[in-house]
Design an enzyme around this catalytic site. Structure first.
Site, mmCIF file in Angstrom:
data_model
loop_
_atom_site.group_PDB
_atom_site.id
_atom_site.type_symbol
_atom_site.label_atom_id
_atom_site.label_comp_id
_atom_site.label_asym_id
_atom_site.label_seq_id
_atom_site.Cartn_x
_atom_site.Cartn_y
_atom_site.Cartn_z
ATOM 1 N N GLU A 41 -0.025 -2.972 -6.188
ATOM 2 C CA GLU A 41 -0.670 -2.945 -4.670
ATOM 3 C C GLU A 41 -0.994 -4.651 -4.544
ATOM 4 O O GLU A 41 -1.712 -5.255 -5.329
ATOM 5 C CB GLU A 41 -1.608 -2.134 -4.692
ATOM 6 C CG GLU A 41 -1.175 -0.696 -4.546
ATOM 7 C CD GLU A 41 -2.430 0.145 -4.074
ATOM 8 O OE1 GLU A 41 -3.317 -0.389 -3.200
ATOM 9 O OE2 GLU A 41 -2.327 1.374 -4.553
ATOM 10 N N ARG A 78 7.255 1.740 -4.333
ATOM 11 C CA ARG A 78 6.270 2.466 -5.233
ATOM 12 C C ARG A 78 5.973 3.497 -4.025
ATOM 13 O O ARG A 78 5.540 3.423 -2.806
ATOM 14 C CB ARG A 78 5.500 1.481 -5.650
ATOM 15 C CG ARG A 78 4.350 2.438 -6.268
ATOM 16 C CD ARG A 78 3.000 1.583 -6.587
ATOM 17 N NE ARG A 78 1.974 2.541 -7.144
ATOM 18 C CZ ARG A 78 0.744 2.550 -6.786
ATOM 19 N NH1 ARG A 78 0.260 1.489 -6.239
ATOM 20 N NH2 ARG A 78 -0.115 3.322 -7.318
ATOM 21 N N TYR A 136 -6.211 -7.378 -4.223
ATOM 22 C CA TYR A 136 -6.218 -7.589 -2.999
ATOM 23 C C TYR A 136 -7.075 -8.697 -2.751
ATOM 24 O O TYR A 136 -7.004 -9.700 -1.880
ATOM 25 C CB TYR A 136 -6.879 -6.612 -2.066
ATOM 26 C CG TYR A 136 -5.922 -5.379 -2.106
ATOM 27 C CD1 TYR A 136 -5.992 -4.391 -2.879
ATOM 28 C CD2 TYR A 136 -4.768 -5.283 -0.907
ATOM 29 C CE1 TYR A 136 -5.165 -3.240 -2.859
ATOM 30 C CE2 TYR A 136 -3.948 -4.363 -0.918
ATOM 31 C CZ TYR A 136 -4.200 -3.156 -1.781
ATOM 32 O OH TYR A 136 -3.199 -1.934 -1.697
ATOM 33 N N ASN A 155 -3.624 -3.373 -9.244
ATOM 34 C CA ASN A 155 -3.727 -3.236 -7.953
ATOM 35 C C ASN A 155 -4.734 -4.748 -7.335
ATOM 36 O O ASN A 155 -5.756 -4.577 -7.951
ATOM 37 C CB ASN A 155 -4.455 -1.986 -7.315
ATOM 38 C CG ASN A 155 -3.485 -1.019 -7.371
ATOM 39 O OD1 ASN A 155 -2.087 -1.176 -7.684
ATOM 40 N ND2 ASN A 155 -3.697 0.131 -7.074
ATOM 41 N N ASN A 180 -3.024 6.893 -9.927
ATOM 42 C CA ASN A 180 -3.561 5.510 -9.243
ATOM 43 C C ASN A 180 -5.184 5.390 -9.141
ATOM 44 O O ASN A 180 -5.777 6.324 -8.707
ATOM 45 C CB ASN A 180 -3.086 5.642 -7.640
ATOM 46 C CG ASN A 180 -3.254 4.587 -7.043
ATOM 47 O OD1 ASN A 180 -2.778 3.431 -7.086
ATOM 48 N ND2 ASN A 180 -4.481 4.666 -6.015
ATOM 49 N N GLU A 181 -5.534 4.172 -9.492
ATOM 50 C CA GLU A 181 -6.856 3.883 -9.605
ATOM 51 C C GLU A 181 -7.951 4.988 -9.864
ATOM 52 O O GLU A 181 -8.686 5.419 -9.220
ATOM 53 C CB GLU A 181 -7.324 3.366 -7.999
ATOM 54 C CG GLU A 181 -6.349 2.078 -7.769
ATOM 55 C CD GLU A 181 -6.650 1.667 -6.141
ATOM 56 O OE1 GLU A 181 -7.473 2.641 -5.432
ATOM 57 O OE2 GLU A 181 -6.249 0.632 -5.802
ATOM 58 N N HIS A 187 -1.738 10.192 -6.488
ATOM 59 C CA HIS A 187 -2.385 9.079 -5.664
ATOM 60 C C HIS A 187 -3.739 9.782 -4.946
ATOM 61 O O HIS A 187 -3.519 9.852 -3.773
ATOM 62 C CB HIS A 187 -1.534 8.536 -4.724
ATOM 63 C CG HIS A 187 -2.017 7.167 -4.301
ATOM 64 N ND1 HIS A 187 -1.369 5.809 -4.600
ATOM 65 C CD2 HIS A 187 -3.204 6.807 -3.505
ATOM 66 C CE1 HIS A 187 -2.005 4.849 -3.876
ATOM 67 N NE2 HIS A 187 -3.034 5.427 -3.489
ATOM 68 N N GLN A 194 -1.026 9.522 2.749
ATOM 69 C CA GLN A 194 -1.259 8.362 3.976
ATOM 70 C C GLN A 194 0.282 8.186 4.599
ATOM 71 O O GLN A 194 0.186 7.549 5.829
ATOM 72 C CB GLN A 194 -1.528 7.282 3.432
ATOM 73 C CG GLN A 194 -3.037 7.197 2.996
ATOM 74 C CD GLN A 194 -3.330 5.763 2.138
ATOM 75 O OE1 GLN A 194 -2.946 5.403 1.335
ATOM 76 N NE2 GLN A 194 -4.636 5.261 2.584
#
Length: 416
Positions: free
Chosen positions: A353, A102, A280, A278, A192-193, A147, A44
């Site tokens: 995150e 990160r 949100y 993470n 990641n995730e 990721h 990204q």
């Protein structure tokens, strides 16, 4: 670049101090060596998708396929050009006052063909330069090995993660990274995730839509009724930390779940140095084991028969944001940290995150973009919730310490 918050508070007690902040933050308690930072992922942000010997990864290949499911048709060929402009980015981070960053490593930039080809020294040099630039500015690098991206070579050869051969490739990749950067990088994360990669990458195929449209949703989410956290955290944390799958999963999946050997359990013992969270947003959840739920996320057998919703009786769980999945509910952060602290016996945690998402608006003016009030409010509220979690932990720890002190003034400086 989404803001994340590093938490180093749940295993070792640090002396708190107060900091003054703008907006709604005035007296927040954070340890003196608390880490504030920013976060990104390679595909990204980096761009330079074929620069200096980098190989194709799975997202390079997918994003160039006609008719793919990317909503706006974009790709990461250039992204924010972090590969060429990393010094400017490090300077911006330093100007913000953050002391950690990160980022993930592009596997295909280091090993264009995995273990089947040579190490790309230009890729090694890029990450060496980035790490050195961060350290010069007093910014601690946090490195995530994968990721959501891997060399397309491995997909073509054996189907990447669908094959046991991927274990050998990942081990080789990790070893190259540790040897190249381990003298300066103290904090590493592997995947990641991973649950989102499994579900959206292989089970539903919906992952490709999520990835390009907005910041990916959290792995561990502060759910209003924490009993259902078993469906989100147990399936990864329980096996890694305790060497077993939770009873809730065994009751549903039975023999589908593998058994760990004694050797595997020994390898897992104390195999986690910290938990990366993470976070949100938060949801209400519904038990679908014994009641009828609408088909959707969580309602399948392999996911554990649960459903989630951002509202109850027509009332949102928190203030709705621009993204349909992200309601601001800062107390959810306090709840998830407290839950994980109690459940997993004070293993250190980093909030890897956290941030506020916006939809892209092509007609936005510079002035409108700079007047980022909603993001500021969101971050202020979540920092406040984090401070509450720290205060409560410090109070709890102080109470325990007091109860353990001998009640003799001659023997204890803490006599009351």
């Amino acid at each position: 670049m989404e803001v994340y918050i590093g938490v180093l508070l749940l295993q070792i007690i640090f002396l708190p101090h107060s900091i003054s902040c703008d907006g709604n933050l005035s007296e927040l308690v954070f340890p003196s060596n608390f880490l504030f930072g920013t976060a990104s992922s390679a595909y990204q942000y980096e761009g330079g998708y074929l620069s200096d010997g980098k190989g194709l990864n799975n997202w390079d290949a997918y994003s160039h396929q006609p008719g793919n499911l990317i909503i706006d048709g974009s790709n990461g060929d250039i992204a924010v050009d972090h590969y060429h402009r990393y010094l400017e980015d490090v300077g911006l981070m330093h100007s913000l006052g953050v002391n950690s960053y990160r980022f993930s490593i592009s596997w295909a930039r280091i090993l264009p063909k995995g273990r089947f080809g040579e190490i790309n020294e230009a890729g090694i040099e890029f990450y060496n330069n980035l790490i050195d630039a961060l350290l010069i500015k007093g910014i601690q690098p946090f490195v995530t090995l994968t990721h959501f991206d891997f060399p397309q070579e491995l997909e073509d050869r054996y189907g990447s993660w669908m094959s046991p051969q991927s274990q050998e490739d990942f081990a080789y990749f990790a070893d190259v990274c540790f040897k190249s950067f381990g003298d300066r990088v103290k904090y590493w994360a592997t995947f990641n995730e991973p649950d989102y990669q499994v579900k959206f990458g292989y089970l539903t195929g919906f992952f490709t839509i999520l990835f390009f449209d907005f910041v990916t949703e959290a792995t561990v989410q502060g759910i209003d009724f924490t009993g259902y956290l078993t469906k989100l955290t147990y399936r990864f944390l329980e096996p890694i930390i305790f060497g077993r799958y939770p009873p809730e999963m065994r009751n549903i999946l039975g023999s589908i779940l593998p058994e760990f050997t004694a050797t595997e359990k020994q390898k897992l013992n104390k195999g986690v140095d910290f938990i990366g969270v993470n976070h949100y947003t938060s949801y209400y959840v519904q038990d679908c084991m014994f009641s009828v739920c609408e088909p959707g996320l969580g309602t399948s057998k392999t996911e554990g028969f649960w459903a989630q919703s951002s509202e109850k009786n027509g009332t949102p769980i928190g203030e709705p944001g621009e993204l349909v999945w992200q309601n601001a509910y800062p107390q959810g952060l306090d709840k998830i940290l407290t839950y994980l602290k109690d459940k997993y016996h004070n293993i250190p945690m980093f909030i890897t995150e956290n941030g506020y998402g916006n939809m892209n608006k092509a007609d936005s003016t510079t002035a409108e973009l700079l007047h980022d009030a909603k993001r500021a409010e969101y971050i202020a509220a979540y920092l406040g919730a984090l401070s509450t979690a720290i205060r409560n932990f410090l109070a709890e720890h102080s109470k325990v310490q007091y109860q353990q002190q001998p009640k003799d003034a001659n023997n204890s400086p803490f006599y009351y």
